[in-house]
Design an enzyme around this catalytic site. Structure first.
Site, mmCIF file in Angstrom:
data_model
loop_
_atom_site.group_PDB
_atom_site.id
_atom_site.type_symbol
_atom_site.label_atom_id
_atom_site.label_comp_id
_atom_site.label_asym_id
_atom_site.label_seq_id
_atom_site.Cartn_x
_atom_site.Cartn_y
_atom_site.Cartn_z
ATOM 1 N N LYS A 66 -0.047 -0.643 8.866
ATOM 2 C CA LYS A 66 -1.513 -0.714 8.798
ATOM 3 C C LYS A 66 -2.104 -1.837 9.652
ATOM 4 O O LYS A 66 -3.221 -1.699 10.152
ATOM 5 C CB LYS A 66 -1.964 -0.864 7.350
ATOM 6 C CG LYS A 66 -1.708 0.372 6.497
ATOM 7 C CD LYS A 66 -2.255 0.191 5.093
ATOM 8 C CE LYS A 66 -2.022 1.444 4.271
ATOM 9 N NZ LYS A 66 -2.636 1.334 2.927
ATOM 10 N N ASP A 102 -9.078 2.570 2.484
ATOM 11 C CA ASP A 102 -8.338 2.126 1.298
ATOM 12 C C ASP A 102 -9.260 1.508 0.250
ATOM 13 O O ASP A 102 -9.210 1.867 -0.927
ATOM 14 C CB ASP A 102 -7.263 1.107 1.683
ATOM 15 C CG ASP A 102 -5.973 1.762 2.165
ATOM 16 O OD1 ASP A 102 -5.719 2.912 1.779
ATOM 17 O OD2 ASP A 102 -5.229 1.113 2.906
#
Length: 279
Positions: A66, A102
């Site tokens: 990420k 997220d």
């Protein structure tokens, strides 16, 4: 020509994303396919070059990529830039643009179970990309207290320091967080600990957990991690990672297709494949 979408990570075998997104493509009549790609850290740049060559329409990013993927992209959404982590990539006019769903996905899922965050004292466990996204989004919601703990405290301190929203907060080591666990109304576990196959791992002890508190673990496979099982036994309300997973996936799907998908169908699909009921 069928469009290609996917997810990259290591490990990736556990991912429910292909099943969930391919079902959505089918019900909305989209000629596309979603594939999981096992990509190790040392092969990340090669994988992105391959995606460019293939003209992939979009993909998700999971651990451990990420943060490492950011230099390999052409553009970053402002929120993803502030967070310093990307979990969704859109291929647009020859450019790969990174987003982070997220934090917003987690909060949407949390608010399905918790009416308000304003009066809550919150502890976030972990200091990786997901933790940073969730911390920033939670801070914007304005809880009464927002602490963060991690084995490497300096990483937690950096998240507190760089958060663009002001909120009462401290960075703690794991032992300190465990000793004052009764302080918190809401505990959010953001690390991969407890994920299959290492299902007996847990990031912290819940010995001092306050009965009636709410414990959320972003791991969704298994549906009940050791942390959640022990927290439930202590009288806490528990939530696994299915809600976050479905909501962040829905946000990614909308960015790729412009369609706001059926959340209930997505959740039912994931739960059916995992063979259980969400907690």
């Amino acid at each position: 020509m069928k469009k290609l979408f996917g997810v990259i990570g290591d490990p990736i075998k556990h991912s429910m994303s292909p099943s969930m997104h391919n079902d959505l493509f089918q019900i909305y009549g989209i000629d596309a396919h979603y594939q999981a790609f096992h990509v190790k850290k040392e092969h990340l740049s090669d994988a992105i070059l391959g995606f460019r060559a293939l003209g992939i329409a979009g993909f998700n990013v999971t651990v451990p990529h990420k943060e490492a993927i950011i230099p390999l992209l052409d553009e970053l959404d402002p929120l993803a830039k502030a967070i310093g982590a990307v979990n969704t990539v859109v291929y647009d006019n020859g450019k790969l643009k990174g987003f982070n769903t997220d934090g917003s996905g987690f909060v949407k899922g949390l608010l399905d179970r918790v009416s308000s965050l304003k009066d809550k004292k919150v502890l976030i466990v972990g200091a990786g990309g997901a933790a940073r996204a969730i911390y920033f989004t939670m801070a914007e919601a304005g809880p009464q207290l927002l602490d963060i703990c991690n084995r490497t405290v300096s990483k937690a301190e950096l998240i507190v320091k760089e958060c663009p929203f002001q909120v009462p907060a401290s960075a703690l080591d794991i032992n300190k967080a465990e000793s004052k666990l009764e302080t918190y109304d809401l505990i959010i576990q953001t690390t991969p600990m407890g994920m299959a196959p290492a299902i007996e791992e847990s990031p912290l002890s819940v010995h001092n957990l306050k009965p009636g508190s709410f414990v959320s673990d972003i791991v969704y496979n298994p549906l009940e991690t050791r942390l959640l099982r022990e927290a439930g036994n202590k009288g806490a309300e528990i939530q696994n990672g299915v809600d976050m997973f479905v909501h962040q996936g829905a946000l990614a799907f909308e960015k790729w297709t412009g369609i706001e998908p059926d959340i209930k169908r997505m959740k039912d699909k994931v739960l059916k494949q995992l063979g259980g009921l969400s907690c």
